[in-house]
Design an enzyme around this catalytic site. Structure first.
Site, PDB file in Angstrom:
ATOM      1  N   ARG A  60       5.092  -0.084  -5.490  1.00 22.24           N
ATOM      2  CA  ARG A  60       5.329  -1.633  -5.259  1.00 22.24           C
ATOM      3  C   ARG A  60       6.571  -2.255  -5.707  1.00 22.24           C
ATOM      4  NH1 ARG A  60      -0.518  -3.286  -5.237  1.00 22.24           N
ATOM      5  NH2 ARG A  60      -1.834  -1.491  -5.289  1.00 22.24           N
ATOM      6  N   ASP A  81       3.690  -7.800  -6.945  1.00 17.40           N
ATOM      7  CA  ASP A  81       2.755  -6.422  -6.890  1.00 17.40           C
ATOM      8  C   ASP A  81       2.100  -6.187  -5.707  1.00 17.40           C
ATOM      9  OD1 ASP A  81       1.656  -9.148  -8.430  1.00 17.40           O
ATOM     10  OD2 ASP A  81      -0.212  -7.709  -7.701  1.00 17.40           O
ATOM     11  N   ASP A 123      -3.297  -4.195   0.995  1.00 17.11           N
ATOM     12  CA  ASP A 123      -3.922  -4.968  -0.274  1.00 17.11           C
ATOM     13  C   ASP A 123      -4.283  -6.316   0.170  1.00 17.11           C
ATOM     14  OD1 ASP A 123      -5.358  -4.785  -2.519  1.00 17.11           O
ATOM     15  OD2 ASP A 123      -3.536  -4.821  -3.737  1.00 17.11           O
TER      16      ASP A 123
END
Length: 485
Positions: free
Chosen positions: A196, A265, A275
């Site tokens: 990331r 992140d 995510d």
């Protein structure tokens, strides 16, 4: 009898475990991760397996059993080490040094049949050193939502991770934003990389410029291989990352997708979308639509996504200055808006049926389209689907036929924006011959599938699971998404 004994596969080599795993990230050393142990679960039930992506791993879905999935990704047999990755990040604009993989780990890395390296990353697999007091678990609904988001975005042409599997784990979890106790799951995500922006930010925080360069060399070697032998490979890497991220956020915007939590992140160094938390697809064109209830000031609202991604790329420059000249990165970032604008216009024109228009025509058509959508509050996805459903070559000859028979036409003469849009669309169609108009019809159908993943649609699939443990509506929804129905 233990769960491991229940799923004993001694006489059946597990193809998910015997894949040719590569220790690519592991070989960097433990400055980047912690070795962890997976949680043990009381009961494992396979709820989802993504057979569509198994061939990319060189696997025939017919030879991979449900028990293979459970043994590999529920019991986590046969794989060590399991790596919780370290990272920091800017969360809602504030730097947070207390981050890292808090409920997942890197299970392994595999070379696909396309020659690309893929990560298997878990979510909901238990506590790690970065759980920050949490239980390290994932709700079943969270797993369901991520499966749906990844499949929907993939079918819409967005560069995204995919869910390889989701397994219910038999635990009851307590959550403030769901009726509790709520059911739990462990999910395995497949994407190019879990490195990331925040991975680099953490190394800068600890003033480890040597580790930044080492990680950057790793990223270029595995994910930007075409730059490996370039003399200015580092500057070229950043410039390409800018382009990838700009095009990604343009894809979200055209799809009507609001990520909701665009912290650094949650930004992948490969320019992939991954995510998925409290995401949402916009029901109507509201530029200030906010998906997360805790985004009190609308920092990550729909219309802000391009500028936030640009800001995140600017923050990434700070650690990368250890390797890349600041002026080179600023020159690369200066092209962000150009890339984003071009990709967004291209995708929106395709949703309107066109591969290409003159710049003045394209600008005017998109402006009128968004103006009508915003002021009328017609469903964003409904508008484009109704175009595809009702389109006729006769629209070329008679403006009064444009969108006739659809469910979104306002009473005649009551909406000047709609009337102006119809006149312009008809005028543009007149530039095409009948064979070209047929291609426009095909584009409309392809780029505007019927199924849209609005929140009520997700709830319609989720409620039968809660009430009756009935998974069929969920499977039907996934099938509809994957078939572009």
């Amino acid at each position: 009898m233990t769960l491991a004994e229940t799923f004993n596969t001694e006489n059946h080599p597990n193809p998910l475990i015997t894949l040719n795993y590569e220790p690519a990230l592991e070989s960097l050393g433990n400055d980047y991760y912690d070795e962890v142990t997976a949680a043990e679960f009381p009961q494992l039930t396979l709820r989802w397996r993504n057979d569509a992506i198994l061939p990319r791993l060189g696997l025939d879905p017919q030879t991979v059993t449900d028990e293979d999935f459970i043994t590999a990704f529920g019991l986590f047999q046969g794989r060590k080490p399991l790596l919780a990755l370290r990272y920091h990040g800017y969360q809602f604009g504030e730097y947070n040094p207390n981050l890292g993989d808090g409920r997942g780990f890197l299970y392994g890395q595999v070379r696909g049949t396309d020659g690309e390296l893929y990560d298997f990353g878990t979510k909901g697999s238990g506590r790690t050193p970065y759980s920050r007091g949490g239980d390290g678990m994932l709700t079943l609904k969270g797993g369901v939502r991520e499966v749906l988001a990844a499949e929907a975005l993939h079918q819409l042409g967005v560069r995204t991770s995919r869910c390889l599997t989701m397994i219910e784990t038999g635990l009851g979890l307590w959550r403030g934003d769901e009726p509790s106790p709520t059911r739990s799951s462990v999910m395995v995500r497949m994407n190019k990389s879990h490195i990331r922006f925040g991975t680099f930010e953490r190394l800068h925080y600890f003033q480890r410029s040597d580790l930044i360069k080492k990680l950057l060399d790793h990223v270029i070697e595995h994910y930007y291989q075409h730059l490996t032998h370039e003399s200015d490979k580092y500057a070229l890497f950043y410039a390409e990352l800018v382009k990838r991220v700009a095009e990604l956020v343009a894809q979200w915007m055209a799809a009507g997708f609001c990520h909701a939590v665009l912290n650094t992140d949650n930004m992948s160094i490969t320019g992939e979308s991954f995510d998925y938390g409290p995401y949402a697809f916009i029901p109507t064109y509201n530029p200030y639509f906010t998906a997360a209830y805790f985004d009190y000031y609308g920092r990550y609202c729909y219309i802000q996504q391009p500028s936030i991604c640009q800001w995140n790329l600017e923050m990434l420059q700070v650690p990368l200055r250890a390797v890349i000249d600041k002026a080179d990165m600023e020159a690369g970032l200066a092209k962000f808006n150009e890339y984003c604008h071009a990709e967004y216009h291209s995708l929106m024109l395709k949703k309107l049926g066109f591969e290409q228009l003159t710049t003045p025509e394209a600008e005017e058509l998109l402006s009128l389209t968004l103006k009508f959508l915003q002021e009328s509050q017609v469903g964003y996805h409904q508008f484009f689907y109704e175009m595809a459903r009702t389109f006729s070559v006769k629209w070329r000859d008679e403006p009064g036929l444009v969108l006739s028979g659809s469910d979104i036409v306002p009473p005649s003469g009551t909406d000047a924006n709609f009337d102006n849009w119809c006149v312009l669309y008809h005028k543009i169609l007149n530039n095409f011959d009948y064979e070209q108009v047929k291609i426009i019809a095909q584009n409309l159908t392809y780029y505007n599938p019927k199924t849209s993943l609005l929140r009520p649609t997700i709830e319609e699939a989720w409620e039968p699971i809660v009430q009756e443990d009935n998974w069929q509506p969920f499977y039907d929804l996934v099938k509809s998404i994957q078939s572009r129905g």
